[in-house]
Structures are given as C-alpha cells and as structure tokens.
Write a protein that holds these residues in place. Structure first.
Motif, mmCIF file in Angstrom:
data_model
loop_
_atom_site.group_PDB
_atom_site.id
_atom_site.type_symbol
_atom_site.label_atom_id
_atom_site.label_comp_id
_atom_site.label_asym_id
_atom_site.label_seq_id
_atom_site.Cartn_x
_atom_site.Cartn_y
_atom_site.Cartn_z
ATOM 1 N N PRO A 97 0.809 -1.232 0.000
ATOM 2 C CA PRO A 97 0.000 0.000 0.000
ATOM 3 C C PRO A 97 0.840 1.280 0.000
ATOM 4 N N ARG A 98 2.070 1.200 0.494
ATOM 5 C CA ARG A 98 2.939 2.376 0.557
ATOM 6 C C ARG A 98 3.925 2.433 -0.610
ATOM 7 N N GLY A 99 3.853 1.464 -1.491
ATOM 8 C CA GLY A 99 4.764 1.443 -2.628
ATOM 9 C C GLY A 99 6.210 1.219 -2.242
ATOM 10 N N LEU A 100 6.441 0.507 -1.134
ATOM 11 C CA LEU A 100 7.794 0.261 -0.645
ATOM 12 C C LEU A 100 8.262 -1.133 -1.059
ATOM 13 N N LYS A 101 9.498 -1.217 -1.499
ATOM 14 C CA LYS A 101 10.100 -2.495 -1.854
ATOM 15 C C LYS A 101 11.335 -2.696 -0.985
ATOM 16 N N TYR A 102 11.174 -3.529 0.018
ATOM 17 C CA TYR A 102 12.273 -3.807 0.938
ATOM 18 C C TYR A 102 12.468 -5.309 1.080
ATOM 19 N N LYS A 103 13.730 -5.726 1.202
ATOM 20 C CA LYS A 103 14.039 -7.065 1.686
ATOM 21 C C LYS A 103 13.964 -7.013 3.208
ATOM 22 N N VAL A 104 13.698 -8.160 3.820
ATOM 23 C CA VAL A 104 13.550 -8.261 5.270
ATOM 24 C C VAL A 104 14.651 -9.148 5.824
ATOM 25 N N LYS A 281 16.628 -1.827 0.842
ATOM 26 C CA LYS A 281 16.325 -1.905 -0.581
ATOM 27 C C LYS A 281 17.000 -3.139 -1.180
ATOM 28 N N PRO A 282 16.325 -3.817 -2.105
ATOM 29 C CA PRO A 282 16.832 -5.095 -2.613
ATOM 30 C C PRO A 282 18.253 -5.046 -3.143
ATOM 31 N N GLU A 283 18.633 -3.943 -3.775
ATOM 32 C CA GLU A 283 19.973 -3.868 -4.354
ATOM 33 C C GLU A 283 21.072 -3.826 -3.294
ATOM 34 N N LEU A 284 20.699 -3.604 -2.046
ATOM 35 C CA LEU A 284 21.690 -3.582 -0.962
ATOM 36 C C LEU A 284 21.944 -4.965 -0.370
ATOM 37 N N ASP A 285 21.195 -5.942 -0.790
ATOM 38 C CA ASP A 285 21.277 -7.272 -0.178
ATOM 39 C C ASP A 285 22.481 -8.042 -0.708
ATOM 40 N N ILE A 286 23.666 -7.649 -0.224
ATOM 41 C CA ILE A 286 24.901 -8.276 -0.681
ATOM 42 C C ILE A 286 25.434 -9.280 0.334
ATOM 43 N N TRP A 287 24.636 -9.605 1.350
ATOM 44 C CA TRP A 287 25.069 -10.573 2.355
ATOM 45 C C TRP A 287 25.403 -11.922 1.726
ATOM 46 N N LYS A 288 26.428 -12.575 2.235
ATOM 47 C CA LYS A 288 26.668 -13.984 1.947
ATOM 48 C C LYS A 288 25.879 -14.804 2.961
ATOM 49 N N PRO A 289 25.369 -15.973 2.569
ATOM 50 C CA PRO A 289 24.596 -16.788 3.518
ATOM 51 C C PRO A 289 25.347 -17.014 4.830
ATOM 52 N N GLY A 290 24.686 -16.696 5.937
ATOM 53 C CA GLY A 290 25.266 -16.889 7.260
ATOM 54 C C GLY A 290 26.248 -15.824 7.699
ATOM 55 N N ALA A 291 26.433 -14.768 6.887
ATOM 56 C CA ALA A 291 27.430 -13.752 7.221
ATOM 57 C C ALA A 291 27.036 -12.922 8.436
ATOM 58 N N HIS A 292 25.766 -12.862 8.753
ATOM 59 C CA HIS A 292 25.301 -12.180 9.965
ATOM 60 C C HIS A 292 24.283 -13.113 10.602
ATOM 61 N N SER A 293 24.638 -13.687 11.730
ATOM 62 C CA SER A 293 23.861 -14.802 12.254
ATOM 63 C C SER A 293 23.379 -14.528 13.668
ATOM 64 N N GLY A 294 22.801 -15.539 14.291
ATOM 65 C CA GLY A 294 22.292 -15.417 15.647
ATOM 66 C C GLY A 294 21.281 -16.514 15.927
ATOM 67 N N THR A 295 21.293 -17.031 17.141
ATOM 68 C CA THR A 295 20.421 -18.154 17.489
ATOM 69 C C THR A 295 18.945 -17.769 17.485
ATOM 70 N N PHE A 296 18.646 -16.549 17.915
ATOM 71 C CA PHE A 296 17.243 -16.163 18.094
ATOM 72 C C PHE A 296 16.779 -15.202 17.005
ATOM 73 N N ARG A 297 16.974 -15.623 15.761
ATOM 74 C CA ARG A 297 16.467 -14.851 14.623
ATOM 75 C C ARG A 297 15.069 -15.299 14.224
ATOM 76 N N GLY A 298 14.543 -16.310 14.888
ATOM 77 C CA GLY A 298 13.276 -16.884 14.451
ATOM 78 C C GLY A 298 12.293 -17.080 15.583
ATOM 79 N N ASN A 299 11.901 -15.994 16.243
ATOM 80 C CA ASN A 299 10.924 -16.085 17.335
ATOM 81 C C ASN A 299 9.541 -16.232 16.714
#
Length: 433
Positions: A97-104, A281-299
């Motif tokens: 509704p806000r016309g925003l395109k973001y990765k989460v 913004k999607p073009e900023l998503d340059i992370w490699k898998p697991g490069a920023h981690s943490g046990t409690f990312r999935g509450n």
C-alpha cells in the motif's frame, strides 16, 4: 513490599526497578498490578514495546491457539508457517500500500541487533567505515550501535574505544535559527572539513531517549537529499517511534522520504515478545549466507502476534486516525499544564503518542521528582534527555480516553505539588542549581 531477593542476587546494573520499586504481578491493557493488588496506570509501555497494551486479548488468543496446535516456537532462520504468514502479511498490509520495496532481515531479538546489522551492511555496501550520527541520538548499547549513541552514561560503560562515527547537530540542537542540515552539507562539500566520507547516516525522526526531540519534515527531506547527493545510505532507526507510535506505522511516512534501511523492534511483535528486523532496498542485499547470524532470529511466537497486529490494526487508516485524536487530547492537556506553571519554564514537544514535558536543564532533578511523585499516586512514567529533564509520556496507543485522562490528572497533580515550591525558588531565588 519485599525486594530483597533482587538486591541480593540481581546485578547493580538494573535500572527501572529503582524508579518503580514494587513487584508487579499482573498487567492488562494500560494497567499494571503489584503483588498487593494495587493498580498503576502505565505511561511507560515497556519503553515503547507495548503500543497495544499489556496482554492484548486479540493477540493473546491467537498466541494461545498457535501454542495449542504445537506450532514451532524456535526455528533459527528456517522456513516456518508462522514466518511465512508474517512476511505475507507485512508485504500485503504495509509495503504494497505504501509502494515500498524492501528485503527483510530477521536479526537478533533486540533493537540493537537490528542496528548492528544495518550499520554492518551499510559499511559493506559502500566500502567505507564512517557513519554520521546525531547529538542526543540513541541506537543501542552493543559495540557498533553504542558508537552511534551520544549519551555519555552509555558510552563510558563501553570499556573500549568507540570510533568510526561522526556526531553532528540534530535538528534544533543549535536553536531554531540554525539549519543543521546546511551545516552537515558544508562539511560534506568541503574536502578539508576533516570529515571522512561516511557510508551512511543513521537518525531517529523523534529522539526518545534523547529527550523527545522532533525533527521537522523539511529537515528530514534535506537529510535524504544529502544522502543521495553524497552517495550515503539513509538509515532510519524506527525502533521506538515506529510501529504506529507517531500515528503512521513508519514514523517517516509524512516526510515523503524512502530510507535505504529501516530498523524496527520494540512494538513490532505487538505483544512484548522479542523481535527485530532490518528492512533494506533489494539492491543492498549483498550478504553472503550466514554472514550475519544469531540463534534467536526466528521467534515464531513473535511472528504470530506481529502478523495478527497488522491484520487487527493496520489494514486501513482507522487506527492511525484514533491515535491522532488521542494525540490532540494529550497535547492539549500538557500544554495547559505548562501554561498553568509559567514560573517553571515548561515546554511540550513530541509527535503522536510520544510527548515530552520538558523542564529547563538547570532546574535540577525536578522531572525525576515529578515522576517519583506520580508513581506514589499510581502512574508509571519515565524521564529522558541529557539531564533527565523531560517527562516522557508514552501511553499505549490503545489506551481508553478515560484512563488517559486519569493518568494525566495524576501527572498534573504531581507536577503541581513539586513545582508549587519550586516556583517560589525560581521567582525569588533565581535559577536552582
């Protein structure tokens, strides 16, 4: 009331129990109850974590149903039905509704985790280390976010150097006649200013911990323009003043800007469950898998209540309009309170349902004395600002008008008792030091 177990076993680092020295047992809506059954009106809302009140019945029921069906509680960053539904709801209710395109990106459970991820990503994307932050800003107390936090109390506790951050004046810091965005622009334009080219600018649209300082829409637009012109990412820290606190879900919406990165936490789950994320913004998503981690990312419990919160309150503009009406009531009451004590030099500032009743910094410990008196009368309220000179009024967005007025009556009574004597000191004895 016996608090000896806390004194004996809990670290001296504990803070809020010193301001509110009772044992709370139950909570419902905008009311807290201690072990004796005494009732307290909550103008604190878990420092902005409980925008929808304590034990919101709609969210609680959905949570009970999920647990009753043996839904996944902990899942790291694995795919679960709860996460899937949250992402679908977040996109449908907020982004589209806000016309925003973001990765989460789901970060660790607290707000500082989201800020750490945002700063790390910005530095990777731009290949530069320096970040612009602002006077009176607060972004967390882990190393990276603490480096961008201005308050000396928190910085002195770091135990290590805090670098790669340049602090510049926030909107209004140098008075109403000084354009601090123009000041920053001059630093950026001058190759001999000494300012290392920043990767990003991180800013709160309303500084909660810093004293309820409010940036104008014009200043925020200037800041966004500077970021584009000088190849910097704009990070909006919406951890305390997002999720509807200022009226719109995102605090920056009315400024007409689109940040590169947004951090959310506190009331994101809607129920007080730990949950934080970074939007970018999607073009900023340059992370490699697991490069920023943490046990409690999935509450997953937080995913469940967060999705229900969006469906219950944010599918149309009715809730935002209700917040606006309550803001008018709150603001008018505080303005009248300030008007009634002209000798005290009170002022009011804020946006939405984060409002500050500010006393002069030279007035000593008055704000804390008013907050303590209010607690005696059954109101939970905290102070903020560099000198704890601002009473921060932070009720739940769902608070009933009658309860809001009752709390304001307590605040008014408490201020009158404390300022009644102080007014004579200011009038006849000069400024209190």
């Amino acid at each position: 009331m016996d608090l000896s177990i806390f004194d004996r076993m809990e670290s001296e680092v504990r803070g809020y129990v010193r301001s509110f020295p009772v044992v709370f047992e139950k909570a419902r809506g905008s009311l807290l109850f201690d072990e004796t059954g005494r009732e307290y009106i909550d103008f604190f809302s878990g420092a902005g974590t409980l925008n929808y009140g304590h034990n919101n019945p709609v969210l609680k029921q959905r949570l009970i149903e999920y647990l009753g069906a043996d839904g996944v509680v902990h899942g790291l960053d694995m795919a679960t039905s709860a996460k899937k539904y949250f992402l679908e709801t977040f996109e449908r209710v907020l982004l589209k509704p806000r016309g925003l395109k973001y990765k989460v990106q789901f970060t660790g459970p607290t707000g500082t985790n989201a800020v750490e991820a945002a700063l790390k990503l910005a530095r990777q994307v731009k290949g530069r280390q320096n970040v612009i932050s602002f006077t009176h800003g607060f972004h967390g107390v882990s190393a990276g976010s603490l480096a961008a936090t201005a308050n000396v109390k928190f910085r002195q506790a770091a135990g290590m150097p805090l670098g790669n951050t340049t602090f510049v004046p926030y909107d209004g810091y140098l008075g109403p006649d000084v354009d601090t965005a123009a000041y920053l622009e001059r630093l950026l334009d001058d190759p001999s200013s000494g300012l290392d080219h920043p990767a990003a600018v991180i800013v709160e649209t309303v500084q909660g911990e810093g004293g309820v300082n409010v940036a104008t829409w014009r200043w925020l637009r200037q800041l966004a323009t500077l970021c584009r012109r000088h190849d910097m990412l704009l990070i909006i820290d919406d951890i305390q003043v997002g999720c509807g606190r200022t009226g719109s879900f995102f605090s920056f919406e009315q400024a007409g800007i689109e940040p590169d990165i947004v951090t959310l936490s506190k009331s994101l789950s809607g129920f007080g469950l730990p949950m934080s994320l970074a939007l970018f913004k999607p073009e900023l998503d340059i992370w490699k898998p697991g490069a920023h981690s943490g046990t409690f990312r999935g509450n997953n419990l937080a995913f469940v209540t967060a999705a229900q919160t969006l469906d219950s309150y944010w599918v149309d503009g009715a809730f935002a309009a209700q917040t606006q009406r309550k803001e008018d009531l709150l603001r008018n009451w505080l303005e009248n309170l300030a008007y009634g004590h002209p000798q005290a030099g009170l002022s009011v500032r804020g946006r939405g349902l984060i409002q500050g009743l500010a006393l002069p910094a030279e007035a000593g410990n008055l704000a804390n004395r008013i907050a303590a008196k209010a607690f005696e009368y059954g109101l939970v309220i905290e102070t903020s600002g560099a000198y704890d000179e601002v009473l921060k009024v932070l009720p739940a967005l769902t608070i009933e008008n009658e309860l809001l007025e009752r709390g304001l009556e307590i605040l008014e009574r408490s201020a009158a008792e404390v300022l009644g004597h102080q007014g004579k000191v200011l009038k006849f004895g000069g400024q209190r030091r």
